[in-house]
Every structure is written in structure tokens, then in C-alpha cells.
Design an enzyme around this catalytic site. Structure first.
Site, PDB file in Angstrom:
ATOM      1  N   HIS A 187       0.847  -1.199   0.000  1.00 38.20           N
ATOM      2  CA  HIS A 187       0.000   0.000   0.000  1.00 38.20           C
ATOM      3  C   HIS A 187       0.882   1.248   0.000  1.00 38.20           C
ATOM      4  O   HIS A 187       1.979   1.228   0.561  1.00 38.20           O
ATOM      5  CB  HIS A 187      -0.902  -0.039   1.246  1.00 38.20           C
ATOM      6  CG  HIS A 187      -1.836   1.115   1.322  1.00 38.20           C
ATOM      7  ND1 HIS A 187      -1.456   2.350   1.799  1.00 38.20           N
ATOM      8  CD2 HIS A 187      -3.124   1.224   0.926  1.00 38.20           C
ATOM      9  CE1 HIS A 187      -2.488   3.162   1.705  1.00 38.20           C
ATOM     10  NE2 HIS A 187      -3.512   2.513   1.182  1.00 38.20           N
ATOM     11  N   ASP A 313     -11.183   2.045  -0.966  1.00 34.61           N
ATOM     12  CA  ASP A 313     -10.252   2.929  -0.260  1.00 34.61           C
ATOM     13  C   ASP A 313     -10.972   3.767   0.798  1.00 34.61           C
ATOM     14  O   ASP A 313     -10.688   4.947   0.973  1.00 34.61           O
ATOM     15  CB  ASP A 313      -9.473   3.827  -1.221  1.00 34.61           C
ATOM     16  CG  ASP A 313      -8.072   4.152  -0.703  1.00 34.61           C
ATOM     17  OD1 ASP A 313      -7.782   3.820   0.457  1.00 34.61           O
ATOM     18  OD2 ASP A 313      -7.292   4.737  -1.452  1.00 34.61           O
TER      19      ASP A 313
HETATM   20  C1  1DF Z   1      -4.963   8.987   1.331  1.00 38.66           C
HETATM   21  C2  1DF Z   1      -5.220   8.082   0.313  1.00 38.66           C
HETATM   22  C3  1DF Z   1      -4.452   8.523   2.547  1.00 38.66           C
HETATM   23  C4  1DF Z   1      -4.972   6.738   0.494  1.00 38.66           C
HETATM   24  C5  1DF Z   1      -4.243   7.168   2.738  1.00 38.66           C
HETATM   25  O1  1DF Z   1      -3.720   6.672   3.888  1.00 38.66           O
HETATM   26  C6  1DF Z   1      -4.554   6.248   1.731  1.00 38.66           C
HETATM   27  C7  1DF Z   1      -5.207  10.401   1.119  1.00 38.66           C
HETATM   28  C8  1DF Z   1      -3.183   7.568   4.844  1.00 38.66           C
HETATM   29  O2  1DF Z   1      -6.071  10.745   0.279  1.00 38.66           O
HETATM   30  O3  1DF Z   1      -4.561  11.213   1.780  1.00 38.66           O
HETATM   31  O4  1DF Z   1      -4.501   4.954   1.996  1.00 38.66           O
HETATM   32  N1  1DF Z   1      -5.103   5.910  -0.624  1.00 38.66           N
HETATM   33  O5  1DF Z   1      -4.778   4.714  -0.588  1.00 38.66           O
HETATM   34  O6  1DF Z   1      -5.449   6.411  -1.736  1.00 38.66           O
HETATM   35 MN    MN Z   2      -5.430   3.282   0.599  1.00 32.67          MN
END
Ligand code: 1DF
Ligand code: MN
Length: 357
Positions: A187, A313
């Protein structure tokens, strides 16, 4: 959050969302301490520093959802038509912590998630969080997760303080994952300090672009370092349409061969197969963050429909209307069932819903 008025069509499959996030409040307490340090990592400050302090609707909503593993989460799942969430410790998890704190906290987080799975056995599936800072401890936690917590996958939030799993010192983690048959969800994480400055100044360091660049780099480093020649059964899961790597595949194959042949870098040695072969045989891809039919279709064509899975997500992209959009895509019925249910059941070893549900 309003209830969706037009019900989704009934369906002969469960919708399993496979890149969903949680944070125990105890982890946020540790994060608060880290954020107070003078030398706090810039990527972490711009990521969790933002979510934990911004009064914006986005940040406050996300913080409320992240810490809930009960009524609020289930309500949001019901409203979006998501039957099951596969949940990982939110990025950067324990990977931003000092080694001792990380090794101690990963099992605490896993126990909290396992308790929630017991409360909601038909709705929540956990991934095992590990501390790469101590590869031997991480390998043991993978075994404990499988044997005692009924979890069958691992989440690693990309690099660990600027170190990549292509470094052989981390390979005991892959050895355990291959032996226990647990796929690793690679991730995204905030970029390491050495990489992030030019992204921050343009506001492009986060999920908008920087995450994909850094996680894609990590996946490629695994391929070119020979991880999959050493661990041929290992499976890595990438979100966000494979961080765009299927789109790169042709050029990767051509330039990797050219780089090996010209002996250009000591780090680029021959590997047994083409980069695209490893992508197709050692990876699964989810559509987290990308509810876009053309990209999903291309990825299904490239990977085969058995290696592309649905993800929302949550809570970072809680967009219930995307579920209806995905249902509206032109997809053969058996491919749609593979996308929403079968591939996830197989990869994460999710048992059929109990009849009590
Ligand atoms: C964000 C996006 C943050 C995802 C995440 O974990 C995350 C974000 C802190 O939009 O700031 O897992 N993502 O996987 O797209
Ligand atoms: Mn994510």
C-alpha cells in the site's frame, strides 16, 4: 451522510472491498508524539499531520471513520452496498515508528482488528500489520496472524523510513509470506524525505500522484532485484490500478532488456523473465481510487480477469456513487462476479457468508 435513495440492483455475489483502512486511537496517540518532534518526516507531517489537525470536512470525516470498526463503518458499508471490507492498518502504520515501538505495536493493532472481526464475522476481514524494521519479528507476526488471528494477508505501507523491501535484509518477510501463503498488499506511504520536496512544492506528494509514483517504484524494485526469482509463489497486491504499472509494461520490458544487455547499472542484473511476466504472475491489482471503466478493462485484459479486484479505499475515497458506476460498466457476468467477489475470496481466503447473515 445521506442514505442512498435509489437502491443498487440485487446481485448474485457479495461486494468485497479490498483496500479499506483503520487506525486504533492508540496509534494516533503515538503519531501525536512523533508529530511533535523537531525532525519529523516531511511526508508524514503532510499526510497524517494534515488529517489529525485540519478542521476541514474531509479530515474530520476521515478521522471519525478511521477509528471506528463498528456501527459507523457498517452503516457506511450498508449505504454504499459494500458487503465485506478487507482492512489494513492505515498508512504509514507502524513503519514511521522507532523499531521497538513498531515491533510492540503491530501485534496490538492486529489484536484490535481481530476482535472487530469476531464482532462482525461476515463483514470485516483483517490484514496483518508488520514492522519491517525487524524482519524476523515481522515474519513471526505473519505466522501468528495466520495461526491465531484468522488473517490471511499482510499489509505493508511501502518504504520504511526510506528503505525498500528489495534490500535482502527484508527477505525473511517474503520467505514467511510465501510459506504461509499470505499475499502482501503493498500500500502507498508518503514519499521518503529524499524524494518528496519537488512533489510537496506542487502539492502533488499525496494520493493525487506521489503515492503512485513511490509505490510503483517500490514494486519495480522488487521485480528488478530478483525477489520473485527467489520467491516464485509470492503474491503482491497493488492498489490504484496497479499504480499505473500495466500501462508502463511495454516500455519496462524493452528498457529493462536494453539496460541489462549494456551492463549499465550494477543493480540491474539479468532476471529469469520479463518485468511484465512478473506483473502478471506475482501481482494482483485493485481499482482503489479509480472507478473508471476503461482503466479497469485495460487492466483486466493485461492481467487476466482473475487478478483484478474491487476496492473502495474507505474512508479516503468514500464515494458510494462509484459502486453504482462500477455496476453500470459493461462487464460479462462471470467477470463482474470475479471482480467483486471471487478473486477476493480466493486471495484473502474469505469463507462464504454464514447463514445467520
Ligand atoms: C490517502 C489516500 C491517505 C490513500 C491514505 O492513507 C490512503 C489520502 C493515509 O487521500 O490522503 O490509503 N489511498 O490509498 O489512496
Ligand atoms: Mn489506501
Amino acid at each position: 451522510m445521506s442514505i442512498i435513495s435509489s437502491p443498487l440492483p440485487s446481485r448474485p455475489y457479495r461486494r468485497i472491498a479490498t483496500e479499506e483502512a483503520f487506525s486504533p486511537p492508540e496509534m494516533l496517540d503515538i503519531y501525536k508524539r512523533i508529530l511533535k518532534q523537531d525532525d519529523v518526516d516531511p511526508g508524514f507531517k503532510h499526510l497524517m499531520g494534515f488529517y489529525m489537525s485540519s478542521p476541514s470536512e474531509r479530515a474530520t470525516h476521515i478521522m471519525r471513520c478511521l477509528t471506528d470498526l463498528d456501527a459507523l463503518r457498517l452503516q457506511h458499508m450498508d449505504e454504499a452496498g459494500v458487503d465485506v471490507q478487507v482492512i489494513g492498518l492505515t498508512s504509514p502504520g507502524v513503519q514511521i515508528m522507532d523499531k521497538d515501538t513498531a515491533v510492540a505495536f503491530a501485534p496490538v493493532a492486529n489484536d484490535i482488528l481481530a476482535d472487530a472481526m469476531r464482532r462482525h464475522p461476515d463483514r470485516l476481514v483483517g490484514m496483518i500489520a508488520v514492522a519491517p524494521q525487524d524482519p524476523a519479528a515481522a515474519a513471526k507476526e505473519i505466522q501468528r496472524g495466520v495461526n491465531q488471528l484468522n488473517m490471511h494477508s499482510v499489509v505493508i505501507n511501502s518504504h520504511t523510513q526510506g528503505e525498500y523491501l528489495s534490500d535482502q535484509k527484508f527477505w525473511p518477510i517474503f520467505e514467511a509470506a510465501e510459506a504461509m501463503d499470505t499475499p502482501i498488499y503493498l500500500h502507498p506511504n508518503a514519499m521518503p524525505a529524499s524524494m518528496i520536496q519537488h512533489f510537496i512544492e506542487a502539492g502533488l506528494d499525496g494520493a493525487i500522484y506521489g503515492f503512485g509514483v513511490e509505490t510503483g517504484l517500490h514494486a519495480l524494485r522488487l521485480i528488478t532485484s530478483g525477489v520473485f526469482d527467489r520467491f516464485p509463489k509470492l503474491q503482491i497486491i497493488l492498489g490504484h490500478m496497479g499504480e499505473a504499472l500495466p500501462f508502463w509494461a511495454y516500455r519496462l520490458d524493452y528498457m529493462h532488456a536494453a539496460t541489462v544487455k549494456s551492463n549499465r547499472y550494477p543493480s540491474v542484473q539479468p532476471i529469469k523473465r520479463k518485468p511484465s511476466d512478473y506483473l502478471r504472475e506475482n501481482f494482483h491489482i485493485t481499482n482503489s481510487g479509480v472507478a473508471w471503466g476503461a482503466a479497469i478493462k485495460f487492466t483486466q485484459d493485461f492481467m487476466g480477469p482473475d487478478r483484478v479486484l474491487y476496492a473502495m479505499d474507505y474512508p479516503y475515497q468514500y464515494a458510494p456513487e462509484e459502486v453504482a458506476m462500477l455496476e453500470g460498466l459493461d462487464m460479462a457476468p462471470q467477470v463482474r462476479k470475479a471482480f467483486f467477489q471471487d478473486n477476493a475470496e480466493r486471495l484473502f481466503k474469505i469463507p462464504p457468508a454464514s447463514s445467520a447473515a
